[in-house]
Motif scaffolding. Sequence first.
Motif, short mmCIF file in Angstrom:
data_model
loop_
_atom_site.label_atom_id
_atom_site.label_comp_id
_atom_site.label_asym_id
_atom_site.label_seq_id
_atom_site.Cartn_x
_atom_site.Cartn_y
_atom_site.Cartn_z
N THR A 368 0.76 -1.28 0.02
CA THR A 368 -0.23 -0.04 0.06
C THR A 368 0.93 1.13 -0.18
O THR A 368 0.33 2.45 0.28
CB THR A 368 -1.02 0.03 1.41
N ILE A 375 -6.22 4.94 1.66
CA ILE A 375 -5.90 3.51 1.04
C ILE A 375 -7.13 2.71 0.92
O ILE A 375 -7.06 2.21 -0.43
CB ILE A 375 -4.93 2.93 2.36
N VAL A 379 -7.82 1.41 -2.90
CA VAL A 379 -7.78 -0.13 -3.35
C VAL A 379 -9.25 -0.52 -3.74
O VAL A 379 -9.29 -1.18 -4.78
CB VAL A 379 -7.56 -0.95 -2.09
#
Length: 540
Positions: A368, A375, A379
Amino acid sequence: MGVSIREVLQSKFFKDYYVIAGENGLNRETQAVVLFDAPDGYKWFKGKELVLTTGFFFKDNTELFKNVISFLHNKNSAAMAIKKDRYLNEIPEEILNLCDDLEFPLVVVPYNVAWIDIINAVNSIVVNRYITRLNDANFIKKNVASNDFYKKIENIIINLSKELNSPISVRDIIDKNIISYPTNYKSEEEINNLSENILFNYQKEILCDKLNICRITNIEDEKSWIEMIIKINSTPVTKIIVWEEHRSIDYYDLFALRLSYTLLLEIYEQIYVMNSFERKFYDDLIKSLFDEIFDTKEKLVKVIKGMQNFKLNIDNKFICIIIRQEEKNPSFYTIREKIYNTLLLRIPKDEAIFGIVDDNTVAIVKDTSKYNRNIIINVQKELNDLLINIENTFPGNGLKIGIGNVTDDICFINGSYIEALRAIEVGNYIYPKKKIISFEELGPFGLLRLDNIHKKSFGRSFNNLYPLLKEGFNEELLTTLKVYLESESNCNIAAQKLYIHSNSVRYRIAKVQQLCNIDLDDPIERLKTEITLNFMELFK
């Protein structure tokens, strides 16, 4: 990749051809062989053509002959090849003088030679010359290791750039590697921006649809470049950009591009096979991580040292992503190749590893570090495209994707794995229509363990709702109750959603409270009831 008229005439096929005028122009370059078959046909020549003609239109029209020669010269055509003995026994002296003055070659063609043989001969000269140059350059050099694929790619690009006399950049779509010749001709940022998103008005011209070759022209500044996309199993793996800042790519240049495409495709297929073979070993590595066998990074380093092309930086932060199918489908192990073919080309190996965990589960351990913030959100956005591709490959498999939380240490990715599993299991009931669910979205529901849930888990709330399961109109009452609670206990809003009168909502809610002895004015009771409704499927 044009070929000079001198080089054409020096080949064995053209030994009986001879120049009668314009000999000083033999270095002119041809990019195509065309036929002159109409009196005004020359008006549509674009330049660098070797023009074939019987001379029929010139036999009684010297003025037209002069106009055509002058036009071809001004267009920078390469030469004219004429069957002198067909309609013109003699070429007028003023035509010969004009060709000499303009240094425009006039070549005599033997009477019996077919046009198609001339065209094929010139095409063969061009193709064979490029192949010979590749062999002489030895693009797979002896000092290049057999598995040094990117060095081989670089050698092909260097030779192609020299052949086209144009700078070239190659962007690996999967691994994001960039190769340019001359080196650093364009910045990586410029190439990445151009490859990922064109933010200006442009015109696209298809040059070869089978090989994905096209010309992109910026309408604002008229700058153009050639793009050639190499695909494996219909998935783009690399983009080749030929910059047309010095010259435009022409007909014979496409020969070199096609040949290079074939060479590069073979190399990328080798890379694909190698990566597919290597990534099969990640199954055991991922399972070991989930079983917490590696309690220190030192132990993990010892294992990954034996894995070629393992590109993850284990000092970064990681997140676990789970792809799960419904149990009724064939085991992922029985369709392993299909799984790897689907994921391999879409998951950069420097960002993630993946492997099959059980019959219905694939796990992805993802770096990441490229995300500065948000995040989970970022994603999820990336996984939207991945899910579309997977669903196209496995239609009807009931695929769901779960996302765990970020872990600071890859050795403790097990926690993120459990969270990703729970995101799918619990999320199926809280968000039944969502296909990508993060553990973060579950909030307090993430504390639930579905394998331990039973009727008693909901205490009096479930017991109170149980009569609805026996009531003859239970589906109508349950639906009304659920919509009523979702509408923040507003009968008018619920009525609009249900397309009924608000009095009907009030009647049904009163009946629910009478049957179930629930006080829906109590916020705690409302919350417990709403939770119970979300999980009601578990107890049918």
